[in-house]
Design a protein around this motif. Structure first.
Motif, PDB file in Angstrom:
ATOM      1  N   ALA A   1      32.683 -34.860   3.456  1.00  0.00           N
ATOM      2  CA  ALA A   1      32.328 -36.271   3.641  1.00  0.00           C
ATOM      3  C   ALA A   1      33.551 -37.110   3.982  1.00  0.00           C
ATOM      4  O   ALA A   1      33.492 -37.980   4.865  1.00  0.00           O
ATOM      5  N   THR A   2      34.672 -36.853   3.313  1.00  0.00           N
ATOM      6  CA  THR A   2      35.888 -37.618   3.586  1.00  0.00           C
ATOM      7  C   THR A   2      36.401 -37.356   4.989  1.00  0.00           C
ATOM      8  O   THR A   2      36.820 -38.279   5.697  1.00  0.00           O
ATOM      9  N   THR A   3      36.368 -36.095   5.417  1.00  0.00           N
ATOM     10  CA  THR A   3      36.814 -35.757   6.771  1.00  0.00           C
ATOM     11  C   THR A   3      35.969 -36.467   7.820  1.00  0.00           C
ATOM     12  O   THR A   3      36.490 -37.031   8.792  1.00  0.00           O
ATOM     13  N   LEU A   4      34.656 -36.462   7.629  1.00  0.00           N
ATOM     14  CA  LEU A   4      33.767 -37.127   8.579  1.00  0.00           C
ATOM     15  C   LEU A   4      33.981 -38.639   8.584  1.00  0.00           C
ATOM     16  O   LEU A   4      33.935 -39.285   9.635  1.00  0.00           O
ATOM     17  N   ARG A   5      34.224 -39.200   7.431  1.00  0.00           N
ATOM     18  CA  ARG A   5      34.422 -40.651   7.357  1.00  0.00           C
ATOM     19  C   ARG A   5      35.758 -41.077   7.933  1.00  0.00           C
ATOM     20  O   ARG A   5      35.884 -42.166   8.485  1.00  0.00           O
ATOM     21  N   VAL A   6      36.769 -40.225   7.814  1.00  0.00           N
ATOM     22  CA  VAL A   6      38.081 -40.549   8.358  1.00  0.00           C
ATOM     23  C   VAL A   6      38.097 -40.387   9.879  1.00  0.00           C
ATOM     24  O   VAL A   6      38.664 -41.220  10.595  1.00  0.00           O
ATOM     25  N   ARG A   7      37.461 -39.350  10.371  1.00  0.00           N
ATOM     26  CA  ARG A   7      37.448 -39.096  11.817  1.00  0.00           C
ATOM     27  C   ARG A   7      36.546 -40.052  12.580  1.00  0.00           C
ATOM     28  O   ARG A   7      36.688 -40.222  13.776  1.00  0.00           O
ATOM     29  N   ARG A   8      35.603 -40.692  11.899  1.00  0.00           N
ATOM     30  CA  ARG A   8      34.668 -41.652  12.492  1.00  0.00           C
ATOM     31  C   ARG A   8      33.943 -41.075  13.695  1.00  0.00           C
ATOM     32  O   ARG A   8      34.029 -41.578  14.814  1.00  0.00           O
ATOM     33  N   ILE A   9      33.204 -39.998  13.453  1.00  0.00           N
ATOM     34  CA  ILE A   9      32.349 -39.398  14.469  1.00  0.00           C
ATOM     35  C   ILE A   9      31.048 -40.194  14.514  1.00  0.00           C
ATOM     36  O   ILE A   9      30.426 -40.428  13.473  1.00  0.00           O
ATOM     37  N   PRO A  10      30.604 -40.637  15.689  1.00  0.00           N
ATOM     38  CA  PRO A  10      29.388 -41.461  15.771  1.00  0.00           C
ATOM     39  C   PRO A  10      28.193 -40.767  15.112  1.00  0.00           C
ATOM     40  O   PRO A  10      28.027 -39.551  15.227  1.00  0.00           O
ATOM     41  N   VAL A  11      27.386 -41.527  14.438  1.00  0.00           N
ATOM     42  CA  VAL A  11      26.164 -41.112  13.751  1.00  0.00           C
ATOM     43  C   VAL A  11      26.485 -40.229  12.539  1.00  0.00           C
ATOM     44  O   VAL A  11      26.056 -40.510  11.415  1.00  0.00           O
TER      45      VAL A  11
ATOM     46  N   LEU B   1      26.123 -41.120   8.558  1.00  0.00           N
ATOM     47  CA  LEU B   1      25.354 -40.357   7.577  1.00  0.00           C
ATOM     48  C   LEU B   1      26.212 -40.037   6.352  1.00  0.00           C
ATOM     49  O   LEU B   1      25.717 -40.060   5.215  1.00  0.00           O
ATOM     50  N   ALA B   2      27.491 -39.723   6.569  1.00  0.00           N
ATOM     51  CA  ALA B   2      28.402 -39.477   5.445  1.00  0.00           C
ATOM     52  C   ALA B   2      28.576 -40.734   4.605  1.00  0.00           C
ATOM     53  O   ALA B   2      28.606 -40.673   3.369  1.00  0.00           O
ATOM     54  N   ASP B   3      28.683 -41.890   5.260  1.00  0.00           N
ATOM     55  CA  ASP B   3      28.767 -43.160   4.527  1.00  0.00           C
ATOM     56  C   ASP B   3      27.510 -43.399   3.700  1.00  0.00           C
ATOM     57  O   ASP B   3      27.581 -43.882   2.564  1.00  0.00           O
ATOM     58  N   LEU B   4      26.357 -43.067   4.290  1.00  0.00           N
ATOM     59  CA  LEU B   4      25.090 -43.248   3.576  1.00  0.00           C
ATOM     60  C   LEU B   4      25.016 -42.350   2.349  1.00  0.00           C
ATOM     61  O   LEU B   4      24.550 -42.771   1.279  1.00  0.00           O
ATOM     62  N   TYR B   5      25.498 -41.112   2.483  1.00  0.00           N
ATOM     63  CA  TYR B   5      25.506 -40.186   1.345  1.00  0.00           C
ATOM     64  C   TYR B   5      26.398 -40.705   0.224  1.00  0.00           C
ATOM     65  O   TYR B   5      26.007 -40.708  -0.957  1.00  0.00           O
ATOM     66  N   VAL B   6      27.588 -41.174   0.571  1.00  0.00           N
ATOM     67  CA  VAL B   6      28.507 -41.694  -0.441  1.00  0.00           C
ATOM     68  C   VAL B   6      27.917 -42.933  -1.112  1.00  0.00           C
ATOM     69  O   VAL B   6      28.021 -43.107  -2.338  1.00  0.00           O
ATOM     70  N   SER B   7      27.271 -43.791  -0.324  1.00  0.00           N
ATOM     71  CA  SER B   7      26.639 -44.976  -0.889  1.00  0.00           C
ATOM     72  C   SER B   7      25.530 -44.597  -1.859  1.00  0.00           C
ATOM     73  O   SER B   7      25.393 -45.207  -2.931  1.00  0.00           O
ATOM     74  N   TYR B   8      24.748 -43.577  -1.507  1.00  0.00           N
ATOM     75  CA  TYR B   8      23.687 -43.109  -2.407  1.00  0.00           C
ATOM     76  C   TYR B   8      24.268 -42.579  -3.713  1.00  0.00           C
ATOM     77  O   TYR B   8      23.797 -42.923  -4.811  1.00  0.00           O
ATOM     78  N   ALA B   9      25.300 -41.740  -3.612  1.00  0.00           N
ATOM     79  CA  ALA B   9      25.885 -41.123  -4.800  1.00  0.00           C
ATOM     80  C   ALA B   9      26.508 -42.154  -5.729  1.00  0.00           C
ATOM     81  O   ALA B   9      26.482 -41.993  -6.952  1.00  0.00           O
TER      82      ALA B   9
ATOM     83  N   SER C   1      26.363 -32.175  -8.508  1.00  0.00           N
ATOM     84  CA  SER C   1      27.267 -31.860  -7.388  1.00  0.00           C
ATOM     85  C   SER C   1      27.223 -32.970  -6.345  1.00  0.00           C
ATOM     86  O   SER C   1      28.267 -33.397  -5.825  1.00  0.00           O
ATOM     87  N   PHE C   2      26.017 -33.446  -6.021  1.00  0.00           N
ATOM     88  CA  PHE C   2      25.886 -34.533  -5.053  1.00  0.00           C
ATOM     89  C   PHE C   2      26.534 -35.814  -5.589  1.00  0.00           C
ATOM     90  O   PHE C   2      27.206 -36.535  -4.849  1.00  0.00           O
ATOM     91  N   TYR C   3      26.329 -36.084  -6.866  1.00  0.00           N
ATOM     92  CA  TYR C   3      26.956 -37.272  -7.456  1.00  0.00           C
ATOM     93  C   TYR C   3      28.477 -37.166  -7.417  1.00  0.00           C
ATOM     94  O   TYR C   3      29.177 -38.091  -6.973  1.00  0.00           O
ATOM     95  N   HIS C   4      28.998 -36.035  -7.868  1.00  0.00           N
ATOM     96  CA  HIS C   4      30.449 -35.865  -7.949  1.00  0.00           C
ATOM     97  C   HIS C   4      31.076 -35.884  -6.564  1.00  0.00           C
ATOM     98  O   HIS C   4      32.161 -36.448  -6.374  1.00  0.00           O
TER      99      HIS C   4
ATOM    100  N   SER D   1      34.629 -38.565  -2.974  1.00  0.00           N
ATOM    101  CA  SER D   1      34.989 -38.972  -1.618  1.00  0.00           C
ATOM    102  C   SER D   1      35.673 -40.329  -1.611  1.00  0.00           C
ATOM    103  O   SER D   1      36.567 -40.586  -0.796  1.00  0.00           O
ATOM    104  N   GLU D   2      35.273 -41.209  -2.535  1.00  0.00           N
ATOM    105  CA  GLU D   2      35.909 -42.513  -2.629  1.00  0.00           C
ATOM    106  C   GLU D   2      37.245 -42.451  -3.364  1.00  0.00           C
ATOM    107  O   GLU D   2      37.900 -43.476  -3.540  1.00  0.00           O
ATOM    108  N   VAL D   3      37.629 -41.269  -3.810  1.00  0.00           N
ATOM    109  CA  VAL D   3      38.984 -41.050  -4.314  1.00  0.00           C
ATOM    110  C   VAL D   3      39.850 -40.460  -3.207  1.00  0.00           C
ATOM    111  O   VAL D   3      41.008 -40.855  -3.019  1.00  0.00           O
ATOM    112  N   MET D   4      39.278 -39.525  -2.446  1.00  0.00           N
ATOM    113  CA  MET D   4      40.033 -38.857  -1.384  1.00  0.00           C
ATOM    114  C   MET D   4      40.346 -39.791  -0.219  1.00  0.00           C
ATOM    115  O   MET D   4      41.462 -39.788   0.305  1.00  0.00           O
ATOM    116  N   ARG D   5      39.361 -40.571   0.203  1.00  0.00           N
ATOM    117  CA  ARG D   5      39.562 -41.409   1.391  1.00  0.00           C
ATOM    118  C   ARG D   5      40.663 -42.450   1.194  1.00  0.00           C
ATOM    119  O   ARG D   5      41.553 -42.580   2.035  1.00  0.00           O
ATOM    120  N   PRO D   6      40.660 -43.216   0.076  1.00  0.00           N
ATOM    121  CA  PRO D   6      41.780 -44.148  -0.124  1.00  0.00           C
ATOM    122  C   PRO D   6      43.126 -43.444  -0.254  1.00  0.00           C
ATOM    123  O   PRO D   6      44.149 -43.983   0.180  1.00  0.00           O
TER     124      PRO D   6
END
Length: 238
Positions: free
Chosen positions: A35-45, A49-57, A97-100, A105-110
């Motif tokens: 999730a962090t890799t996808l959010r950092v690379r900013r691949i369209p769509v 989806l990775a942002d949505l997953y992190v927001s859900y968790a 696992s999904f929650y963690h 991811s909000e620890v890795m990205r910052p």
């Protein structure tokens, strides 16, 4: 019931609690890394989806995520034509696992973004690929920055493992409630006190392990190298 009878019963459920915890730590780390890799690379769509997953968790209460996993996974398995094999233990592992993963991811990205931009530019000027840049340059610095937050996320996970009793997993907390119900709630204080000691020890061990790696991080080497000459000058002046 005395402690000599209660403690072995509680400890008999500890392996399941540890299994759920370790599974969530490993699977959650893998999910957070992706999730962090996808959010950092900013691949369209896909990044969205990775942002949505992190927001859900991070937004949905953990106990509700466990219920979603417990009642939703069997429907998903049957939808793909398989026989339902999802137990409470598996649902607990998947839900946590999904929650963690989302929380981590909000620890890795910052931590990744906190690395100085000059380090990225230097790696790019050397012709490093994104993978090489992460492994050799940015990764070690991001790990050093993110280790304290990672330790906190594991402690929060250990706390939330106690919620798996609500979906029927026979962990330490569920076993404690069975003991109290069997004894007509006569030993609530003693039982909860033993539970507090067990969870405190689990959190203490997790903190010590993270602290061990934090103190041995390569990022501390320059500080040690600069401290040595200062110490030698002070000793010479005495």
């Amino acid at each position: 019931m005395d402690l000599s009878t209660m403690i072995p019963e509680l400890l008999s459920a500890l392996p399941l609690t540890l299994a759920i915890t370790f599974t969530a730590i490993i699977a959650g780390f893998c999910l957070a890394l992706v999730a962090t890799t996808l959010r950092v690379r900013r691949i369209p769509v896909i990044s969205n989806l990775a942002d949505l997953y992190v927001s859900y968790a991070r937004s949905v209460p953990v106990v509700l995520q466990l219920f979603v996993a417990f009642y939703g996974l069997p429907l998903l398995v049957i939808l793909f034509g398989f026989e339902d094999f999802i137990s409470a233990n598996i649902a607990a592992m998947v839900g946590l696992s999904f929650y963690h993963g989302g929380y981590l991811s909000e620890v890795m990205r910052p931590a990744y973004l906190a690395v100085d931009r000059g380090q990225h530019d230097a790696a790019d000027s050397l012709g490093y690929s994104f993978r090489q840049k992460i492994i050799r340059i940015v990764g070690p610095q991001a790990v050093h920055i993110g280790l304290p937050g990672y330790g906190n996320s594991i402690i929060y996970l250990i706390h939330n493992v106690a919620l798996v009793m609500y979906i029927g997993a026979a962990d330490v907390m569920a076993t404690a409630h069975l003991i109290m119900e069997r004894d007509y709630n006569q030993y609530q204080f003693e039982t909860y006190l033993v539970l507090a000691v067990i969870y405190s020890l689990m959190c203490l061990i997790a903190w010590l392990i993270v602290r061990f790696f934090e103190l041995r991080s390569p990022m501390l080497a320059p500080e040690a190298a600069t401290a040595a000459p200062v110490k030698n000058v002070l000793m010479a002046s005495v």
